[in-house]
Design an enzyme around this catalytic site. Structure first.
Site, short mmCIF file in Angstrom:
data_model
loop_
_atom_site.label_atom_id
_atom_site.label_comp_id
_atom_site.label_asym_id
_atom_site.label_seq_id
_atom_site.Cartn_x
_atom_site.Cartn_y
_atom_site.Cartn_z
N PHE A 177 -12.74 -3.91 -17.42
CA PHE A 177 -13.82 -4.77 -17.89
C PHE A 177 -15.15 -4.17 -17.43
CE2 PHE A 177 -10.14 -7.57 -17.50
CZ PHE A 177 -10.15 -8.26 -18.71
N PHE A 181 -15.31 -4.72 -13.08
CA PHE A 181 -14.04 -4.68 -12.37
C PHE A 181 -12.92 -4.32 -13.34
CE2 PHE A 181 -13.77 -8.94 -14.12
CZ PHE A 181 -12.41 -9.13 -14.35
N GLU A 201 -8.65 -5.16 -13.88
CA GLU A 201 -7.51 -5.97 -13.48
C GLU A 201 -6.25 -5.11 -13.49
OE1 GLU A 201 -4.84 -9.80 -14.94
OE2 GLU A 201 -6.33 -8.92 -16.28
N ILE A 202 -5.56 -5.06 -12.37
CA ILE A 202 -4.27 -4.39 -12.31
C ILE A 202 -3.20 -5.41 -12.69
CG2 ILE A 202 -2.59 -3.29 -10.79
CD1 ILE A 202 -4.90 -2.10 -9.25
N VAL A 203 -2.45 -5.12 -13.75
CA VAL A 203 -1.50 -6.08 -14.30
C VAL A 203 -0.09 -5.84 -13.75
CG1 VAL A 203 -0.59 -7.08 -16.43
CG2 VAL A 203 -2.90 -6.14 -16.41
N CYS A 256 2.43 -2.92 -11.51
CA CYS A 256 2.49 -1.73 -10.68
C CYS A 256 3.92 -1.59 -10.19
CB CYS A 256 1.52 -1.82 -9.50
SG CYS A 256 1.62 -0.43 -8.36
N VAL A 260 7.36 1.46 -9.33
CA VAL A 260 8.03 2.76 -9.33
C VAL A 260 9.52 2.47 -9.37
CG1 VAL A 260 8.48 4.87 -8.03
CG2 VAL A 260 6.18 3.90 -8.05
N VAL A 319 9.90 4.98 -1.76
CA VAL A 319 9.79 5.48 -0.39
C VAL A 319 9.55 6.99 -0.38
CG1 VAL A 319 10.73 5.19 1.92
CG2 VAL A 319 11.58 3.76 0.09
N LYS A 320 8.83 7.48 -1.38
CA LYS A 320 8.45 8.91 -1.42
C LYS A 320 6.94 9.10 -1.48
CE LYS A 320 12.71 10.42 -3.74
NZ LYS A 320 13.28 11.13 -4.92
N TYR A 368 5.03 7.85 -3.81
CA TYR A 368 4.54 7.83 -5.19
C TYR A 368 3.57 6.66 -5.42
CZ TYR A 368 8.20 11.23 -6.35
OH TYR A 368 9.00 12.35 -6.41
N THR A 402 1.52 5.11 -3.32
CA THR A 402 0.19 5.40 -2.74
C THR A 402 -0.54 6.43 -3.58
OG1 THR A 402 0.95 4.87 -0.51
CG2 THR A 402 -0.97 6.30 -0.70
N LEU A 448 -9.09 -5.99 -9.13
CA LEU A 448 -8.57 -7.33 -8.87
C LEU A 448 -7.13 -7.37 -9.35
CD1 LEU A 448 -11.50 -9.69 -10.00
CD2 LEU A 448 -10.84 -9.09 -7.67
N TYR A 465 6.11 -10.12 -2.47
CA TYR A 465 6.71 -8.81 -2.21
C TYR A 465 5.70 -7.67 -2.33
CZ TYR A 465 10.91 -11.59 -3.03
OH TYR A 465 11.88 -12.56 -2.98
N ILE A 504 2.24 -8.00 -1.62
CA ILE A 504 1.05 -8.14 -0.78
C ILE A 504 0.97 -7.00 0.24
CG2 ILE A 504 -0.01 -9.55 1.03
CD1 ILE A 504 0.82 -12.01 -0.54
N ILE A 550 -9.60 -12.57 -16.02
CA ILE A 550 -8.37 -12.13 -15.39
C ILE A 550 -7.26 -13.14 -15.64
CG2 ILE A 550 -8.91 -13.21 -13.18
CD1 ILE A 550 -7.62 -10.78 -11.82
N TYR A 591 -1.69 -16.17 -12.34
CA TYR A 591 -0.24 -16.26 -12.16
C TYR A 591 0.08 -17.28 -11.08
CZ TYR A 591 -0.20 -11.80 -14.69
OH TYR A 591 -0.37 -10.82 -15.63
#
Length: 790
Positions: free
Chosen positions: A525, A530, A532-534, A536, A538, A544-545, A547, A549, A568, A574, A576, A599, A602
């Site tokens: 936007f 900002f 918005e991450i909808v 995320c 892997v 745990v590799k 990826y 980060t 945002l 799980y 946070i 945004i 949820y």
């Protein structure tokens, strides 16, 4: 149809030391026959230029108008006995007779060449070169089947004929002269190398320059498809625009390779992004196909470069070529933060312009010395990685850290010490290797190493309603939908599918071995400042590799480049922990009015935000921190060595001195800040104590030089010498904002005032003396307040 049309374009052998062009009108041959034709022309010119003068006059007479009295209109001498077909050899040729009459006007050959009697050999040889070019173009006209190409050949034929008649230099008459677009292809590739790879070590940078050399040479000797061929292959393309560029290419680049009487320019120097876009896709496909077919013929030292690195180099460049907002095509690429223009250091320079091809076939030259120039763009990838996200931050962005890129000057730490430590740190052998399993290794270290080796790639992709669907991108989007569906089981699949394929959303995809293993779906936007991450996620067997980060770091770099500095997202219980590690918090910096109604909300999720700092190269952040730790460690070790220094005993008491100030004892001042003092735990009490001390200092008669920040007009060059200025006004503002949470912070700022003064001013100056007296008074007040031991 598209494939067959594309294959008709010829391409020279990849990685060849001397690349050869295709002949004009050759119809897309690979160029070996064209090279022989070019060589034959060169041999003919050399033979003709070494002929006797009468023979040269005969040749020029054919293209010279009659100068006989009576205004003869004959425009060229024609022999009474035309040469047989095939023509006789040189040994069988008859002697030249200047009195031989013309078959057309009956005037002698001498009447046609009277204007050449006093012409120098050099000028005559130049005209003879034009004559052979005219004859070659005449052959091309009759052999060429394409109407557009034939028309250009005929125009050049008439131009050269006119130049012989008028004894002038052929000058192309056009509305525009080269270059036709800025920046040129060459400069764009230069910018691309600077933009993506300026941070690399010299060895990897040299590999990139080899690839760039190869690519520029391919373009310079690439045979463009004719406008009619292109219309069949790409019916909806800008046919008129391509025809203009094709005509220019023939006139300035292709034909002059054989007709050296015309000025020749390199394609990469006079054309820009428009022409490159029209040829890149087909050119890339053919080059890679040819590389695969001829891999067994390639020299061993070229095989890895061409078969492994070159495809990835082309993939990265392709995204910059077709991206609508790539900074490498900006005219102000590398513009300084203050608006001034920074000189562009050339990384790859194409061969010199306006030269006959057969004089030199050396490949494009590279100046390695310029490749280490600092570029404001920081690239997190390595030589082998494809373009992460397709976008990186624009080098011309006025980032805050740019102002600090002044040359290192004398400051708190001696320059000799800084240089010595930096020399140690930049030596890879001196940096202890961190195992990927070590507790001290960065979370993204393994992912970053895989990216350097080309194991993983990052691409920002999205669906589009305006452009033709790309099969590879659609496959990746389907893969992302599967990953999100499996890793986010509580999210409806229909909802995930709708957002992933929504043209307003984009996804940063993580590709490994050609398949999607993770990604971050987001919506930007820009007007609200900002993103918005909808989603995320892997895939579970690749976690745990590091990826996750590394994905987020690439996303941060992508948004800094697009000048959006806030994220945002709604995180469930799980996620946070992950977002906290990536710099997110529940303290939202974006005003609520900016994101309410934009945004998606949820249930049972926590709104978290992250503010980006444009001065941080996120994809290299852990590497920088590692280096900084090593630097600090070395400095501490050296400082400790000084502190442990044993000073000689005091001898002043032998001379009758009964008492001296404790701070005058050698070595005591070094330990001053390590002395045990009373640290006030009550913030209000600390604030009150520091405020009283600061008021006393400001009221002192020697405080007048330090009341305000130093003005540049009053102290020229002050801020080039003093890197960390401080003054009593600034300290008052910091105290008011409760910056001083400990006595050490307060004492450090005050000490900096005195250190800066003594650094800039000579010992005999009044300012120097004021600093010493005020410093003594300050420590007296500190002791009275009980902040340090008396």
């Amino acid at each position: 149809m598209a494939d067959s049309a594309g294959i008709q374009q010829g391409s020279p052998a990849i990685g060849a030391a001397g690349l050869v062009p295709a002949a004009p009108g050759a119809g897309g041959t690979e160029g070996s026959g064209a090279a022989r034709g070019s060589a034959r022309i060169a041999v003919k010119k050399a033979q003709l230029r070494s002929s006797p003068r009468p023979k040269k006059l005969e040749k020029l007479g054919v293209y010279s108008s009659c100068k006989a009295e009576g205004a003869c209109k004959c425009n060229g001498w024609k022999s009474q006995n035309p040469p047989p077909t095939p023509p006789q050899t040189e040994q069988q040729s008859n002697a030249v007779n200047l009195q031989e009459p013309c078959r057309s006007c009956s005037h002698t050959l001498g009447d046609h060449v009277t204007h050449l009697e006093n012409v120098s050999e050099e000028e005559m040889n130049r005209l003879l070169g034009i004559v052979l070019d005219v004859e070659y173009l005449y052959t091309c006209i009759h052999k060429e089947e394409d109407a557009d190409t034939k028309q250009v050949y005929f125009s050049l034929f008439k131009l050269l004929r006119k130049s012989i008649l008028q004894m002038g230099k052929p000058m192309l008459e056009a509305q525009e002269s080269p270059p036709f677009e800025k920046p040129s292809i060459e400069q764009g590739v230069n910018n691309f190398v600077q933009y993506k790879f300026s941070h690399l070590p010299s060895k990897e940078r040299q590999t990139i320059m080899e690839l760039a050399k190869m690519f520029l040479n391919q373009i310079n000797y690439w045979q463009l498809e004719t406008p009619s061929q292109r219309r069949q292959r790409v019916p909806n393309d800008d046919a008129a625009g391509y025809k203009v560029n094709y005509t220019r290419w023939l006139c300035y680049c292709n034909v002059p390779q054989f007709c050296d009487s015309l000025p020749r320019y390199e394609t990469t120097q006079i054309f820009g992004r428009t022409l490159l876009r029209s040829v890149f896709t087909v050119m890339r496909k053919q080059l890679l196909e040819q590389a695969r077919q001829e891999k067994d013929k390639l020299p061993p030292e070229k095989r890895t470069l061409i078969l492994t690195h070159f495809p990835k180099f082309l993939s990265m460049l392709e995204e910059e070529v077709y991206s609508h907002n790539s900074p490498i095509w900006s005219q102000d690429f590398l513009a300084g933060a203050a608006g001034g223009q920074i000189p562009i250091h050339t990384v790859i320079s194409a061969a010199s312009v306006a030269r006959p091809l057969y004089y030199s076939t050396s490949p494009v030259s590279v100046d390695p010395s310029t490749c280490g120039s600092v570029s404001p763009a920081r690239k997190a990838a390595s030589v082998l990685e494809p373009n992460p996200a397709g976008e990186k931050r624009k080098p011309s962005e006025p980032l805050p850290h740019e102002e600090n890129k002044r040359p290192r000057v004398v400051g708190d730490i001696p320059m000799d010490l800084i240089n010595e430590v930096m020399a140690t740190i930049t030596d890879p052998a001196a940096i202890p290797e961190t195992s990927l399993l070590s507790a001290h290794s960065a979370r993204d270290e393994a992912a970053r190493l895989e990216e350097r080796r080309g194991v993983i790639e990052f691409h920002v992709i999205g669906n589009s309603l305006n452009q033709k669907p790309n099969k590879r991108i659609l496959m990746w989007l389907v893969g992302l939908q599967n990953v999100f569906s499996h890793q986010l089981p509580r999210m409806p699949k229909e909802y995930i599918t709708r957002l992933v394929f929504d043209p307003k959303h984009k996804t940063l995809s993580l590709i490994k071995d050609g398949r999607v293993i993770g990604g971050i779906c987001f919506r930007m936007f820009p007007s609200q400042g900002f993103t918005e991450i909808v989603f995320c996620a892997v895939t579970s067997n690749e976690q745990v590799k590091g990826y996750g980060t590394h994905l987020m770091n690439h996303l941060k770099e992508y948004h800094i480049k697009h000048e959006i500095l806030n994220f945002l997202t709604y995180a469930d219980e799980y996620a946070i922990g992950y977002f906290k590690k990536q710099g997110f918090s529940k303290d939202i910096k974006v005003p609520k009015s900016k994101y309410v109604g934009y945004i998606k909300d949820y249930e049972g999720a926590t709104l978290m935000g992250c503010e980006l700092n444009p001065s941080i190269p996120y994809t290299e952040f852990s590497v920088i921190i590692k280096k900084q730790k090593e630097i600090i460690k070395k400095l501490i070790e050296r400082k400790q060595a000084q502190i442990r220094k044993v000073y000689p005993g005091l001898s002043c008491f032998k001379d009758g001195v009964r008492q001296i100030p404790i701070e005058s004892i050698p070595g005591i001042r070094m330990l001053f800040f390590f002395s045990v003092g009373k640290e006030l735990k009550d913030p209000d009490q600390l604030y009150s104590t520091l405020k009283t001390i600061l008021q006393h200092v400001k009221s002192h008669q020697n405080a007048w030089p330090f009341m305000e920040p130093v003005k540049k007009t009053e102290a020229p060059g002050y801020y080039q010498v003093i890197r960390f200025p401080m003054d009593l006004k600034t300290m008052s503002e910091r105290l008011k904002s409760r910056y001083y949470t400990t006595r050490k912070l307060f004492m450090a700022d005050m000490q900096r005032i005195f250190t800066n003064c003594r650094e800039y001013n000579p010992p005999e100056s009044e300012y120097y003396k004021c600093a010493n007296l005020l410093e003594k008074f300050f420590y007296t007040k500190i002791k009275e307040a009980g902040l340090i031991e008396k």
